[in-house]
Design a protein around this motif. Structure first.
Motif, PDB file in Angstrom:
ATOM      1  N   ILE A 209       0.921  -1.392  -0.055  1.00 39.14           N
ATOM      2  CA  ILE A 209      -0.112   0.173  -0.058  1.00 39.14           C
ATOM      3  C   ILE A 209       1.044   1.250   0.102  1.00 39.14           C
ATOM      4  CG2 ILE A 209      -1.635   1.490   1.326  1.00 39.14           C
ATOM      5  CD1 ILE A 209      -3.020  -1.346   2.212  1.00 39.14           C
ATOM      6  N   LEU A 210       1.942   1.422   0.814  1.00 41.33           N
ATOM      7  CA  LEU A 210       2.858   2.454   1.039  1.00 41.33           C
ATOM      8  C   LEU A 210       3.538   2.673  -0.271  1.00 41.33           C
ATOM      9  CD1 LEU A 210       3.972   2.343   4.394  1.00 41.33           C
ATOM     10  CD2 LEU A 210       2.348   4.050   3.742  1.00 41.33           C
ATOM     11  N   GLY A 211       3.963   1.441  -1.097  1.00 43.62           N
ATOM     12  CA  GLY A 211       4.838   1.309  -2.139  1.00 43.62           C
ATOM     13  C   GLY A 211       3.771   2.183  -3.406  1.00 43.62           C
ATOM     14  N   SER A 212       2.844   1.661  -3.433  1.00 43.88           N
ATOM     15  CA  SER A 212       1.626   2.108  -4.481  1.00 43.88           C
ATOM     16  C   SER A 212       1.341   3.489  -4.377  1.00 43.88           C
ATOM     17  CB  SER A 212       0.399   1.097  -4.331  1.00 43.88           C
ATOM     18  OG  SER A 212       0.716  -0.247  -4.540  1.00 43.88           O
ATOM     19  N   VAL A 213       1.459   4.359  -3.061  1.00 46.78           N
ATOM     20  CA  VAL A 213       1.197   5.456  -3.108  1.00 46.78           C
ATOM     21  C   VAL A 213       2.231   6.452  -3.562  1.00 46.78           C
ATOM     22  CG1 VAL A 213       0.941   7.487  -1.272  1.00 46.78           C
ATOM     23  CG2 VAL A 213      -0.234   5.380  -0.908  1.00 46.78           C
ATOM     24  N   PHE A 214       3.502   6.100  -3.310  1.00 43.96           N
ATOM     25  CA  PHE A 214       4.771   6.806  -3.839  1.00 43.96           C
ATOM     26  C   PHE A 214       5.265   6.189  -5.242  1.00 43.96           C
ATOM     27  CE2 PHE A 214       4.699   7.141   0.680  1.00 43.96           C
ATOM     28  CZ  PHE A 214       4.590   8.525   0.840  1.00 43.96           C
ATOM     29  N   VAL A 215       5.025   4.853  -5.365  1.00 47.03           N
ATOM     30  CA  VAL A 215       5.606   4.279  -6.831  1.00 47.03           C
ATOM     31  C   VAL A 215       4.382   3.884  -7.492  1.00 47.03           C
ATOM     32  CG1 VAL A 215       7.042   2.787  -8.027  1.00 47.03           C
ATOM     33  CG2 VAL A 215       7.854   3.666  -5.961  1.00 47.03           C
ATOM     34  N   PRO A 216       4.076   4.345  -8.640  1.00 46.44           N
ATOM     35  CA  PRO A 216       2.771   3.831  -9.262  1.00 46.44           C
ATOM     36  C   PRO A 216       3.097   2.436  -9.710  1.00 46.44           C
ATOM     37  CG  PRO A 216       3.709   5.884 -10.487  1.00 46.44           C
ATOM     38  CD  PRO A 216       4.629   5.466  -9.307  1.00 46.44           C
ATOM     39  N   ARG A 217       1.844   1.566  -9.551  1.00 45.93           N
ATOM     40  CA  ARG A 217       1.600   0.188  -9.876  1.00 45.93           C
ATOM     41  C   ARG A 217       3.201  -0.459  -9.182  1.00 45.93           C
ATOM     42  NH1 ARG A 217      -2.604  -2.444 -12.903  1.00 45.93           N
ATOM     43  NH2 ARG A 217      -3.862  -0.565 -13.373  1.00 45.93           N
ATOM     44  N   PHE A 218       3.485  -0.274  -8.092  1.00 49.17           N
ATOM     45  CA  PHE A 218       4.349  -0.980  -7.056  1.00 49.17           C
ATOM     46  C   PHE A 218       4.526  -2.301  -7.338  1.00 49.17           C
ATOM     47  CE2 PHE A 218       6.159  -2.652  -3.309  1.00 49.17           C
ATOM     48  CZ  PHE A 218       7.355  -2.109  -3.312  1.00 49.17           C
ATOM     49  N   PHE A 219       3.193  -3.041  -6.929  1.00 47.63           N
ATOM     50  CA  PHE A 219       3.131  -4.466  -6.928  1.00 47.63           C
ATOM     51  C   PHE A 219       3.086  -5.245  -8.220  1.00 47.63           C
ATOM     52  CE2 PHE A 219       0.194  -8.233  -6.923  1.00 47.63           C
ATOM     53  CZ  PHE A 219       0.926  -9.123  -6.041  1.00 47.63           C
ATOM     54  N   CYS A 220       2.607  -4.383  -9.397  1.00 50.87           N
ATOM     55  CA  CYS A 220       2.619  -4.717 -10.794  1.00 50.87           C
ATOM     56  C   CYS A 220       4.088  -4.761 -11.266  1.00 50.87           C
ATOM     57  CB  CYS A 220       1.692  -4.051 -11.638  1.00 50.87           C
ATOM     58  SG  CYS A 220       0.021  -3.800 -11.050  1.00 50.87           S
ATOM     59  N   ARG A 221       4.593  -3.729 -10.793  1.00 49.92           N
ATOM     60  CA  ARG A 221       6.279  -3.655 -11.195  1.00 49.92           C
ATOM     61  C   ARG A 221       7.209  -4.632 -10.823  1.00 49.92           C
ATOM     62  NH1 ARG A 221       8.671   2.392 -11.343  1.00 49.92           N
ATOM     63  NH2 ARG A 221       7.176   3.510 -12.024  1.00 49.92           N
ATOM     64  N   TYR A 222       7.160  -5.065  -9.592  1.00 51.04           N
ATOM     65  CA  TYR A 222       8.002  -5.851  -9.021  1.00 51.04           C
ATOM     66  C   TYR A 222       7.635  -7.212  -8.517  1.00 51.04           C
ATOM     67  CZ  TYR A 222      10.234  -0.819  -8.830  1.00 51.04           C
ATOM     68  OH  TYR A 222      10.608   0.202  -9.186  1.00 51.04           O
ATOM     69  N   LEU A 223       6.532  -7.281  -7.978  1.00 53.03           N
ATOM     70  CA  LEU A 223       5.982  -8.479  -7.411  1.00 53.03           C
ATOM     71  C   LEU A 223       5.056  -9.340  -7.743  1.00 53.03           C
ATOM     72  CD1 LEU A 223       5.447  -6.818  -3.699  1.00 53.03           C
ATOM     73  CD2 LEU A 223       7.642  -8.208  -4.676  1.00 53.03           C
ATOM     74  N   CYS A 224       4.133  -8.904  -8.907  1.00 49.52           N
ATOM     75  CA  CYS A 224       2.885  -9.831  -9.379  1.00 49.52           C
ATOM     76  C   CYS A 224       3.333 -10.857 -10.374  1.00 49.52           C
ATOM     77  CB  CYS A 224       2.258  -8.856 -10.024  1.00 49.52           C
ATOM     78  SG  CYS A 224       0.578  -9.887 -10.632  1.00 49.52           S
ATOM     79  N   PRO A 225       3.158 -12.121 -10.077  1.00 48.88           N
ATOM     80  CA  PRO A 225       3.646 -13.145 -10.893  1.00 48.88           C
ATOM     81  C   PRO A 225       2.612 -13.531 -12.096  1.00 48.88           C
ATOM     82  CG  PRO A 225       2.335 -13.893  -8.648  1.00 48.88           C
ATOM     83  CD  PRO A 225       2.457 -12.519  -8.683  1.00 48.88           C
ATOM     84  N   LEU A 226       1.234 -12.786 -11.902  1.00 48.14           N
ATOM     85  CA  LEU A 226       0.528 -12.972 -12.804  1.00 48.14           C
ATOM     86  C   LEU A 226       1.012 -11.969 -13.911  1.00 48.14           C
ATOM     87  CD1 LEU A 226      -2.311 -14.123 -14.075  1.00 48.14           C
ATOM     88  CD2 LEU A 226      -3.541 -12.532 -12.831  1.00 48.14           C
ATOM     89  N   GLY A 227       1.121 -10.676 -13.580  1.00 48.21           N
ATOM     90  CA  GLY A 227       1.889  -9.948 -14.652  1.00 48.21           C
ATOM     91  C   GLY A 227       3.050 -10.328 -15.392  1.00 48.21           C
ATOM     92  N   ALA A 228       3.998 -10.855 -14.322  1.00 45.55           N
ATOM     93  CA  ALA A 228       5.046 -11.596 -15.099  1.00 45.55           C
ATOM     94  C   ALA A 228       4.728 -12.686 -16.161  1.00 45.55           C
ATOM     95  CB  ALA A 228       5.957 -12.300 -13.863  1.00 45.55           C
ATOM     96  N   PHE A 229       3.549 -13.431 -15.862  1.00 46.36           N
ATOM     97  CA  PHE A 229       3.330 -14.397 -16.812  1.00 46.36           C
ATOM     98  C   PHE A 229       2.980 -13.797 -18.242  1.00 46.36           C
ATOM     99  CE2 PHE A 229       0.654 -17.511 -18.827  1.00 46.36           C
ATOM    100  CZ  PHE A 229       1.131 -18.768 -18.711  1.00 46.36           C
ATOM    101  N   TYR A 230       1.942 -12.664 -17.944  1.00 45.09           N
ATOM    102  CA  TYR A 230       1.357 -12.046 -19.099  1.00 45.09           C
ATOM    103  C   TYR A 230       2.463 -11.377 -19.877  1.00 45.09           C
ATOM    104  CZ  TYR A 230      -3.419 -12.971 -17.579  1.00 45.09           C
ATOM    105  OH  TYR A 230      -4.630 -13.656 -17.343  1.00 45.09           O
ATOM    106  N   SER A 231       3.353 -10.617 -19.187  1.00 45.97           N
ATOM    107  CA  SER A 231       4.536 -10.028 -19.882  1.00 45.97           C
ATOM    108  C   SER A 231       5.175 -10.950 -21.001  1.00 45.97           C
ATOM    109  CB  SER A 231       5.288  -9.218 -18.783  1.00 45.97           C
ATOM    110  OG  SER A 231       6.145 -10.402 -18.563  1.00 45.97           O
ATOM    111  N   LEU A 232       5.136 -12.270 -20.684  1.00 43.86           N
ATOM    112  CA  LEU A 232       5.884 -12.825 -21.931  1.00 43.86           C
ATOM    113  C   LEU A 232       5.193 -12.833 -23.069  1.00 43.86           C
ATOM    114  CD1 LEU A 232       6.251 -16.118 -19.309  1.00 43.86           C
ATOM    115  CD2 LEU A 232       7.832 -14.467 -19.761  1.00 43.86           C
TER     116      LEU A 232
END
Lengths: 307, 51
Positions: A209-232
């Motif tokens: 939550i704090l990360g997303s306030v200061f860095v847009p889409r913090f979870f999508c950028r660094y942590l989301c495994p589903l985003g990682a799969f789709y990025s392929l």
């Protein structure tokens, strides 16, 4: 109003209109996948047959409103079960969504993406993560996908051949937010059993939550495994972005608004692009477009625009 | 996008789409959707951070 003035006003208003349209789609998607209102009213979850359908978005199936199954949870559930080591059903579903849409799903449909976008609207100075830190951190989501979602549930099993859903258990902030908090609020016995694991997961949620306030889409950028799969699939998905380099004036407006910090003028279909369309809306010369390519099975298609 | 890139894109699309379809069918034939269902209709205590 003269034509030139009207064009200027339309271009100026376009990012706001686009964002309102996207917000509407995101809200509709979140409401659709979490449409079981009775679950929120009483302390229960939906048990209808739609729960066997694997959704394309990160949405905890233990959320009281969830009408479908989370793909990341399902993947670990099947792999960590006693019967199978790999889930063709979930991987196949994600491949189909990936080849059709790429990360458009992250930008328009994912409820946890919506949460991050709303947090990003909180007025706070946005941090520019230096490239030295940002670039390696982006690989973290691939490590999470490979290790916590795929390998550990397959290999780190108990004597019965069963493994816990490692990502869901130790990381997933969507599960804590959509499932954990509502259930703990509504169920006293669950509240009494919450211990160290709950504190750990709550800590992760607060960090995201704090990360997303200061860095847009913090979870999508660094942590989301589903985003990682789709990025392929982003580079060759049917939905794609195009940049007409003959129109581009290199003003970098697109790169300045990109929540994923993509170098739009260099790699418009970058694996990191969530296809939110902000770059397209802000472009002063309409050099950026998006479209569904329907020519998957045809040859010799003339391509005017340059990727 | 060069002609070679376009051919590669087309190949990857067809391959990924075909594999995806085959995987879904195979998964359904193996009854994986029922495993997903069984997991999704119970509150996953691990997923919500309880145990």
């Amino acid at each position: 109003m003269s034509g030139m003035h009207r064009d200027r006003v339309e271009t100026k208003d376009r990012p706001g209109l686009h964002e309102r349209f996207r917000l509407l789609i995101q809200l509709a998607s979140a409401a659709l996948v979490n449409g079981y209102a009775a679950g929120f009213a009483g302390c229960k979850i939906f048990t209808g047959t739609s729960k066997m359908v694997c959704l394309p978005v990160l949405n905890c199936y233990s959320c009281p409103g969830a009408l479908g199954a989370c793909p990341i949870g399902s993947l670990q559930a099947v792999e960590g079960g006693a019967k199978h080591n790999i889930s063709f059903y979930v991987l196949g579903t994600l491949m189909l969504f990936g080849v059709l849409f790429g990360r458009l799903i992250c930008g328009f449909l994912c409820p946890f993406g919506l949460v991050q976008d709303l947090l990003g609207r909180i007025p706070a100075r946005k941090l520019h993560v230096p490239e030295k830190i940002d670039k390696p951190l982006r690989y973290l989501k691939y490590v999470i996908l490979a290790v916590l979602v795929i390998l550990l549930p397959m290999l780190a099993v108990n004597q019965f051949g069963i493994a816990p859903p490692y990502f869901c258990k130790y990381i997933c902030p969507a599960g804590t937010l959509e499932g954990g908090i509502p259930h703990l609020l509504m169920n006293e016995s669950l509240r009494k059993t919450a211990g160290a694991l709950w504190n750990w997961k709550l800590g992760i949620l607060i960090l995201v939550i704090l990360g997303s306030v200061f860095v847009p889409r913090f979870f999508c950028r660094y942590l989301c495994p589903l985003g990682a799969f789709y990025s392929l699939f982003n580079r060759f998905s049917l939905f794609r972005m195009d940049l007409d380099k003959s129109k581009c004036v290199d003003c970098k407006s697109c790169e300045n608004v990109c929540p994923m910090a993509v170098k739009v003028t260099e790699h418009i279909n970058s694996p990191e692009c969530i296809r939110c369309g902000k770059c397209k809306a802000v472009c002063p010369v309409d050099a950026i477009s998006s479209r569904f390519e329907t020519d998957m099975l045809t040859r010799n298609v003339a391509v005017k625009k340059v990727d | 996008m060069t002609g070679r890139d376009r051919k590669l894109t087309r190949f990857l699309r067809i391959a990924a789409f075909s594999i995806g379809m085959i995987f879904v069918l195979l998964g359904v034939l193996r009854g994986e959707h029922l495993e997903v269902f069984a997991k999704a209709v119970r509150i996953c205590l691990e997923c919500i951070g309880i145990g």
